[in-house]
Design a protein around this motif. Structure first.
Motif, short mmCIF file in Angstrom:
data_model
loop_
_atom_site.label_atom_id
_atom_site.label_comp_id
_atom_site.label_asym_id
_atom_site.label_seq_id
_atom_site.Cartn_x
_atom_site.Cartn_y
_atom_site.Cartn_z
N TYR A 190 -3.41 -6.37 -6.20
CA TYR A 190 -2.78 -5.11 -6.59
C TYR A 190 -2.30 -5.11 -8.04
N GLN B 4 2.14 1.86 -3.41
CA GLN B 4 1.05 2.36 -4.26
C GLN B 4 0.75 3.83 -3.95
N ARG C 276 0.84 -1.21 0.00
CA ARG C 276 0.00 0.00 0.00
C ARG C 276 0.87 1.26 0.00
N SER D 76 6.10 2.37 -9.18
CA SER D 76 5.66 1.38 -10.16
C SER D 76 6.34 0.05 -9.85
N TYR E 236 0.37 -6.59 -9.11
CA TYR E 236 1.80 -6.38 -9.03
C TYR E 236 2.53 -7.65 -9.43
#
Length: 633
Positions: A107, A58, A55, A63, A109
């Motif tokens: 997410y 983010q 978090r 990135s 990711y």
């Protein structure tokens, strides 16, 4: 796949200026456990804290990118964002599937997980690995998601092998195996064959089991060298990852730095890690003489070493400068060495044992402390530094019996010693001794004078070199740089075997307080700051016979401060003994000097020598005045 590998190998050296400047972080995790109560070791992170990390990334506009995006950026097809992070997870624990993978999907990711082939194959993980492991089926499923890159963590190199006669085991990738039956070590050819075979097997295994050829080698324990990197590249893994703190450019793909996340950091601590990369930590250094610990009785040597290591641990410091050469008469010349080598007697194969125990038990970084030029041996006279004395050139009368850095045979002799140190020993840095000096009467050997004239364009005649202050300084400045470049060459050789090492070099206080005295030593703070990670200043007022030691130390710090940023790269070494009268420095005096230097803004502090048997400096005082506070560790 073959086309990809060849293109990746080719484009790394030819990155555009823009691409080469792009910087990115690589974060390293291990086991992500369900709750804080499940944490068993310092590399464990709870899933709650891990999601806090995601978090924070983010919210702070980082990135999170994939290996493919890095490859594309290196190829010049797409630039990296300004704030970029790679997520990596070592060892292939089941928690990656159970705890991490759902969050990656949440997410969106990507991440890289590295697996150990032999653990995956037969579930025969070592007894000290308690965690459950991923299955082949889980790896295939995650790889198909497009979010997970499967990397090799080797097939069977995530283990220690016998590294010295005392029985220590060290990382199989970088260690020359000790062979007890032969009382010798694995030779170059056998080592290279073993590593080359292991890299190919690790790649082939993942193709067979998971159906994907790995593009990334993640080094077990973060240990690697140039030979292993070359073998990984030949086996189709041109991107490799260690465990050195710091960020990266695309030119670093052959050996990426990674920040290992430890101690289950909360969001604030994680933010501090990402933004500072642990670069703020000050050094607290003790010089430790192996000559103090060595005994002809092997058992007594071990007892002495254990005693010293416990004392270092109790100091709560983070660095040890460890003597790697034998100097029983204390003249600063290496009479023998404490590691296997080609040229000098081995007093005892002790340095690797001592360094490893210090690293593992006291949890400190260890720098190998070696002379630059001062090696005692029956070598040709032409190999040694010559001075102008009594109207002619002759072997120098200085207490340091130095080999000439202008003589190619002498340079190779010294280079061999540094290569052997790196080949057979595990350590974190090199401290170049203060013997690397050339006076305003040295070096006038024929080879040195020929170089002085042919390369530097200065006179080849001593009287002309010494004729004016300007000429003497011109000569001195070139000798300063020449000696520094030679140590750069030595460091480069060491880094073939230990690429992550830091360098430090001793400097006398004189050239700092009186820059014109460079001509007497061929030493310069400005030059040293440009060549080494740290400059180790001999801040020793009693050795310098200063009438007012506190004022002298203040002047020394002020002189260093005149160079902006120099306190980040200089460490001040205090003396614990007054060598003029062979008396211990009184602890109130020593403590006062430590506190003065800290008050003046000095960041890195050390002392020499540490006498483990006489408790000098006193441990209680070191803990109060010298040790790192809990907040700095």
């Amino acid at each position: 796949m073959r086309c990809f590998i060849l293109s990746l190998i080719c484009f790394i050296p030819f990155l555009s200026a823009h691409a080469a400047d792009a910087r990115f972080l690589v974060l390293n995790y291990h086991d992500i456990v369900e709750t804080d109560a499940d944490i068993k070791q310092d590399t464990d992170v709870s899933v709650k804290r891990f999601e806090q990390h995601l978090r924070w990334l983010q919210q702070n506009h980082y990135s999170v990118i994939s290996i493919q995006q890095v490859i594309d950026a290196a190829a010049g097809t797409k630039a990296l964002p300004k704030k970029t992070v790679l997520l990596t997870f070592d060892d292939g624990y089941l928690s990656f599937y159970q705890q991490v993978f759902p969050l990656l999907k949440k997410y969106q990711y990507p991440a890289t997980v590295s697996v150990v082939g032999s653990w995956l194959e037969d579930r025969g993980k070592p007894s000290d690995v308690k965690q459950a492991l991923l299955t082949v089926e889980q790896l295939k499923l995650m790889q198909q998601s497009g979010l997970v890159e499967i990397a090799s963590h080797s097939y069977d190199l995530h283990r220690g092998i016998l590294a010295n006669p005392q029985g220590n085991t060290q990382a199989a990738v970088v260690t020359r195996s000790y062979l007890p039956e032969a009382n010798s070590y694995e030779n170059d050819a056998d080592y290279l064959a073993r590593i080359t075979k292991a890299m190919q097997h690790s790649a082939d295994f993942l193709v067979k089991q998971v159906g994907v050829k790995p593009r990334v080698m993640v080094w077990p324990y973060g240990e690697y060298n140039s030979f292993a990197i070359d073998a990984a590249k030949v086996s189709g893994m041109p991107i490799t990852m260690g465990l050195v703190d710091g960020d990266n450019t695309l030119a670093d793909l052959p050996a990426l730095r990674r920040l290992m996340v430890v101690d289950n950091p909360d969001q604030k601590q994680f933010a501090h890690l990402v933004t500072t990369m642990r670069q703020h930590i000050p050094l607290r250094i003790a010089h430790l003489d192996l000559d103090y610990l060595y005994d002809t009785d092997y058992k007594q040597t071990e007892l002495n070493l254990d005693h010293a290591i416990q004392r270092i641990k109790n100091m709560r410091i983070n660095t040890v400068f460890l003597q790697a050469y034998a100097d029983p008469d204390g003249d600063g010349n290496a009479d023998a060495l404490y590691f296997p080598n080609r040229h000098l007697p081995v007093k005892q194969d002790l340095f690797n044992r001592a360094a490893w125990q210090l690293k593992q038990v006291a949890r400190v970084k260890v720098y190998a402390w070696l002379p630059i030029l001062a090696y005692q041996n029956h070598l040709p006279d032409a190999w040694y530094v010559q001075e102008w004395r009594d109207g002619k050139a002759q072997k120098s009368s200085h207490i340091y019996t130095r080999l000439s850095p202008f003589n190619q045979d002498a340079k190779q002799f010294i280079t061999d010693i540094y290569q052997d140190l790196a080949k057979y020993c595990n350590f974190d840095g090199v401290l170049f001794h203060d013997d690397g000096i050339l006076s305003d009467y040295e070096d006038v050997s024929p080879t040195a004078l020929a170089y002085t004239h042919q390369v530097w364009g200065l006179p080849a005649v001593f009287n002309e070199l010494h004729a004016t202050p300007a000429m003497r300084m011109a000569w001195a400045e070139r000798k300063t740089e020449f000696l520094s470049q030679f140590t750069d060459e030595l460091a480069k050789e060491v880094k073939r075997y230990r690429p992550y090492i830091k360098t430090a070099r001793n400097i006398y206080a004189g050239p700092i307080l009186k820059p014109y005295s460079e001509e007497w030593y061929a030493q310069s703070l400005k030059a040293f700051l440009a060549h080494y990670d740290y400059v180790a200043i001999e801040a020793m007022p009693f050795m310098e016979e200063a009438e007012q030691p506190q004022a002298w130390l203040t002047q020394l710090v002020q002189a260093v401060k005149r160079t902006p940023g120099s306190l980040n790269k200089t460490l001040f070494e205090l003396q614990a003994v007054d060598w003029r009268n062979k008396q211990k420095i009184a602890m109130p005096v020593f403590n006062g000097q430590v506190e003065l230097l800290k008050k003046l803004g000095v960041k890195h502090l050390g002392f020499y020598p540490d006498n483990v048997f006489e408790n000098q400096p006193k441990l209680q005082d070191l803990q109060q005045h010298f040790s790192l506070s809990d907040s700095s560790e």
